[in-house]
Structure formats: C-alpha cells, structure tokens
Write an enzyme that holds these catalytic residues in place. Sequence first.
Site, short mmCIF file in Angstrom:
data_model
loop_
_atom_site.label_atom_id
_atom_site.label_comp_id
_atom_site.label_asym_id
_atom_site.label_seq_id
_atom_site.Cartn_x
_atom_site.Cartn_y
_atom_site.Cartn_z
N VAL A 47 0.83 -1.20 0.00
CA VAL A 47 0.00 0.00 0.00
C VAL A 47 0.87 1.26 0.00
CG1 VAL A 47 -1.88 -1.18 1.21
CG2 VAL A 47 -0.13 0.00 2.56
N ASP A 48 2.21 1.07 -0.15
CA ASP A 48 3.14 2.18 0.10
C ASP A 48 3.37 3.12 -1.08
OD1 ASP A 48 4.88 0.64 -1.57
OD2 ASP A 48 5.83 -0.33 0.16
N HIS B 243 -4.47 -4.43 -2.15
CA HIS B 243 -4.87 -4.07 -0.79
C HIS B 243 -4.98 -2.56 -0.58
CE1 HIS B 243 -3.25 -8.27 0.64
NE2 HIS B 243 -4.43 -8.34 0.07
N CYS C 57 -19.75 14.18 5.69
CA CYS C 57 -20.98 13.63 6.30
C CYS C 57 -20.87 13.51 7.81
CB CYS C 57 -21.33 12.26 5.69
SG CYS C 57 -20.41 10.89 6.43
N ASN D 280 12.85 -14.65 -2.97
CA ASN D 280 12.63 -14.43 -1.54
C ASN D 280 13.82 -15.03 -0.79
OD1 ASN D 280 11.61 -14.57 1.16
ND2 ASN D 280 9.51 -14.58 0.37
N PRO D 281 14.44 -14.28 0.12
CA PRO D 281 15.60 -14.85 0.83
C PRO D 281 15.21 -16.00 1.75
CG PRO D 281 15.07 -12.64 1.65
CD PRO D 281 14.19 -12.88 0.46
N GLU D 282 13.90 -16.09 2.07
CA GLU D 282 13.44 -17.17 2.96
C GLU D 282 12.47 -18.06 2.20
OE1 GLU D 282 14.32 -17.21 6.24
OE2 GLU D 282 15.34 -15.25 6.20
C1 BJW Z 1 12.02 -10.37 1.07
C2 BJW Z 1 12.95 -9.44 1.41
C3 BJW Z 1 13.69 -8.92 0.34
C4 BJW Z 1 12.03 -9.98 3.22
N1 BJW Z 1 13.45 -9.35 -0.86
N2 BJW Z 1 11.74 -10.83 -0.10
C5 BJW Z 1 -8.84 -18.72 2.83
C6 BJW Z 1 -8.21 -19.48 3.80
C7 BJW Z 1 -7.90 -18.93 5.05
C8 BJW Z 1 -8.22 -17.60 5.35
C9 BJW Z 1 -8.82 -16.85 4.39
C10 BJW Z 1 -9.14 -17.41 3.15
N3 BJW Z 1 -9.71 -16.43 2.39
C11 BJW Z 1 -9.77 -15.30 3.10
C12 BJW Z 1 -9.24 -15.52 4.33
C13 BJW Z 1 -9.12 -14.54 5.43
C14 BJW Z 1 -7.96 -13.59 5.27
C15 BJW Z 1 -6.67 -14.38 5.21
O1 BJW Z 1 -6.04 -14.57 4.19
N4 BJW Z 1 -6.19 -14.83 6.37
C16 BJW Z 1 -4.96 -15.60 6.48
C17 BJW Z 1 -3.87 -14.73 7.12
C18 BJW Z 1 -5.24 -16.83 7.28
N5 BJW Z 1 -8.12 -12.76 4.07
C19 BJW Z 1 -8.89 -11.68 4.07
O2 BJW Z 1 -9.52 -11.35 5.07
C20 BJW Z 1 -8.96 -10.88 2.80
N6 BJW Z 1 -10.32 -10.62 2.49
C21 BJW Z 1 -11.13 -11.56 2.02
O3 BJW Z 1 -10.75 -12.65 1.67
O4 BJW Z 1 -12.43 -11.16 1.93
C22 BJW Z 1 -13.43 -12.11 1.56
C23 BJW Z 1 -14.74 -11.36 1.50
C24 BJW Z 1 -15.60 -11.61 0.45
C25 BJW Z 1 -16.84 -10.96 0.40
C26 BJW Z 1 -17.17 -10.05 1.39
C27 BJW Z 1 -16.31 -9.77 2.43
C28 BJW Z 1 -15.08 -10.44 2.48
C29 BJW Z 1 -8.34 -9.49 2.99
C30 BJW Z 1 -6.87 -9.56 3.28
C31 BJW Z 1 -6.35 -8.17 3.57
C32 BJW Z 1 -4.90 -8.18 4.05
N7 BJW Z 1 -4.58 -6.90 4.56
C33 BJW Z 1 -3.22 -6.60 4.94
C34 BJW Z 1 -3.18 -5.12 5.48
C35 BJW Z 1 -3.28 -4.15 4.31
C36 BJW Z 1 -3.13 -2.73 4.74
C37 BJW Z 1 -1.81 -2.48 5.40
O5 BJW Z 1 -0.74 -2.53 4.77
O6 BJW Z 1 -1.83 -2.20 6.60
O7 BJW Z 1 -2.34 -6.73 3.83
S1 BJW Z 1 -2.54 -7.74 6.13
C38 BJW Z 1 -0.89 -7.76 5.44
O8 BJW Z 1 -0.59 -9.08 4.87
C39 BJW Z 1 -0.95 -6.79 4.27
C40 BJW Z 1 -0.11 -7.50 3.25
O9 BJW Z 1 -0.39 -7.00 1.96
C41 BJW Z 1 -0.49 -8.95 3.45
C42 BJW Z 1 0.50 -9.94 2.91
O10 BJW Z 1 1.71 -9.85 3.56
P1 BJW Z 1 3.06 -9.97 2.71
O11 BJW Z 1 3.16 -8.86 1.77
O12 BJW Z 1 3.18 -11.33 2.17
O13 BJW Z 1 4.17 -9.69 3.83
P2 BJW Z 1 4.84 -10.69 4.87
O14 BJW Z 1 5.44 -9.88 5.93
O15 BJW Z 1 3.91 -11.77 5.27
O16 BJW Z 1 6.00 -11.41 4.02
C43 BJW Z 1 7.14 -10.72 3.58
C44 BJW Z 1 8.01 -11.67 2.80
O17 BJW Z 1 9.08 -10.95 2.23
C45 BJW Z 1 8.64 -12.80 3.65
O18 BJW Z 1 8.44 -14.05 2.99
C46 BJW Z 1 10.13 -12.46 3.66
O19 BJW Z 1 10.98 -13.59 3.69
C47 BJW Z 1 10.27 -11.70 2.37
N8 BJW Z 1 11.36 -10.75 2.32
N9 BJW Z 1 12.89 -9.23 2.81
C48 BJW Z 1 12.48 -10.28 -1.09
N10 BJW Z 1 14.64 -7.98 0.60
ZN ZN Z 2 -18.91 10.20 4.81
#
Ligand code: BJW
Ligand code: ZN
Length: 248
Positions: free
Chosen positions: A102-103, A118, A148, A211-213
Amino acid sequence: MELPQEFLKTASRARYVMVLTGAGISAESGLATFRGQDGWWRNYHPQDLATPQAFYKDPRLVWEWYQWRREQALKAQPNPGHLAIAVMEKLFPEFLLATQNVDGLHQRAGSLKMVELHGNIHRSRCFRCQKPYPSIPNDNQIPPRCSCGGLLRPDVVWFGEELPRDVLKQAWEAASQAQLFFVIGTSGLVQPAASLPLVARRSGAFVIEVNPEESSLTEMADLSLRYKAGEAMPSIVRTMEKARWRKL
Ligand code: BJW
Ligand code: ZN
C-alpha cells in the site's frame, strides 16, 4: 546468477507475464514487513490494527499507526527491485504487476501496468458513507472527518474485507493467462492474493519465486531464488532482456 535454461526459454518467448509482490520488495527501502523477525505482527496483533473492528474500537490508534507508516513510506525511496520491475513491464506485450503493498513505491519507481490488491495508504475514504478522498485531508482531528461527519479511514483492505472487485478480476484474468509468473517478497499466507500464483501454475505458467526465505509458495514454484529482491531483480531483468533479443 545462473538461471536455468527452461526459465530463459520461457522468458524469451512469453507474451503474458505477471508479477505478484509483497512487503519484502519494500524491505530494502527500509519499510517493515508484517511477518518475520522485524515484522509488524511480531509486536502487534493484526486484529488490533488491520481489521474494521479495530478501527471501530480505537480509530485514533489505527489512524496513528497508518499515519506513521505513511510518513515512513514518503521518506522511503524505491529500491533496485522496484525499478527492475518497472523496466520489466516494457519487455513483454502483456504485463501486470499486482502488489499487495500500500506504500506507493512501485508507482514512484515508474510502474504503470499495475493494480493494488490491498489499496493505498496515501488515500482515505469515509468509514460511514464510503466517500473516497484521493489524499489525506489536512484536519486537526484524528482521524479527520468526512463531510458527512463520519470518520475517515485509510483506503486499504483489512482482514475480513473484500478486495476491490475490478482489481481482483483483472488480477485473476492476468494470472490465468500468464506464461511466466514472478512471486516476489511475499509470505504467500494472505488470501486471495496468495492464490494468484496457483491459478497461473494451474494454467501452465512457469512460476519463479524471489525471496531470501522459504515461503508457503516455495513448494509450488518451478524455481525459487533465495535472494533479496533488490539484489536479484536487476540481473534477472537484464538477463531476460538479452534472452528476448536473442530469441533462444
Ligand atoms: C524479502 C525481502 C527482500 C524480506 N526481498 N523478499 C482462505 C483461507 C484462510 C483464510 C482466508 C481465506 N480467504 C480469506 C481468508 C481470510 C484472510 C486471510 O487470508 N487470512 C490468512 C492470514 C489466514 N483474508 C482476508 O480477510 C482478505 N479478504 C477476504 O478474503 O475477503 C473475503 C470477503 C468476500 C466478500 C465479502 C467480504 C469479504 C483481505 C486480506 C487483507 C490483508 N490486509 C493486509 C493489510 C493491508 C493494509 C496495510 O498494509 O496495513 O495486507 S494484512 C498484510 O498481509 C498486508 C499484506 O499485503 C499482506 C501480505 O503480507 P506480505 O506482503 O506477504 O508480507 P509478509 O510480511 O507476510 O511477508 C514478507 C516476505 O518478504 C517474507 O516471505 C520475507 O521472507 C520476504 N522478504 N525481505 C524479497 N529484501
Ligand atoms: Zn462520509
């Protein structure tokens, strides 16, 4: 870096290419990831900061967390990983970058063919009437208020919320057409974003992870490169560029 022949061959001929990025791509720009050693979820519960319930319970706390992250994002610079992806989009006739971040750093690096799964931390919208605000209004109140009277929230997707439908549709379609799919800097734990490489793989794409991991997507990837994105991506893109000239 030695890249296998099968990858080079796919890269030299592919028309449809897709990239999924996560917080790891911005790590080398100094922004914290979510999971892992220095990740946000080490010290905070996602349900206290990244859910609509959290905002309802303590809007000020959630707003201030995002305000801090907004400031960090504005101070940060796109790194060689972001820049390489912006170059990559020019190499292929059909290209889509889907970022979970989101950055705003991909846009600042010059990426144009992209969607934000996201949302974006630099926009806001009303928690009550959903009115969009393209920026963060200058307001003395925390959080600022909508016309509002409702509270403004960051225009991001929290847990339990639906991803923007048009964005998800576009990403899903691109994934099912992709011949080459890059998964960069994501743990692959959050749905539905984490399903995109699986959709691509099922439709026959070559999936490459940077991905390093190890991640939860490592097992399904055709090739996993254990490098930081900023180290690996510039050289991968240069190699792909040469391979396309030569048309292996
Ligand atoms: C490097 C590195 C370098 C380090 N080079 N690599 C099915 C099964 C189970 C659960 C669910 C499902 N479907 C839905 C769900 C629920 C939920 C979910 O997924 N939960 C799981 C966690 C269990 N999903 C949702 O709720 C989603 N909504 C949804 O499905 O709605 C359905 C719906 C339908 C109809 C009506 C209503 C609802 C929404 C998910 C929203 C996620 N939001 C966030 C916050 C966003 C805002 C913010 O930034 O604050 O998104 S949470 C957070 O996680 C953020 C990220 O985008 C997201 C993913 O994280 P990401 O990017 O993978 O980061 P990390 O930290 O996990 O990993 C970093 C990686 O980088 C690591 O692997 C490192 O090794 C690596 N790394 N340095 C390359 N230099
Ligand atoms: Zn409003």
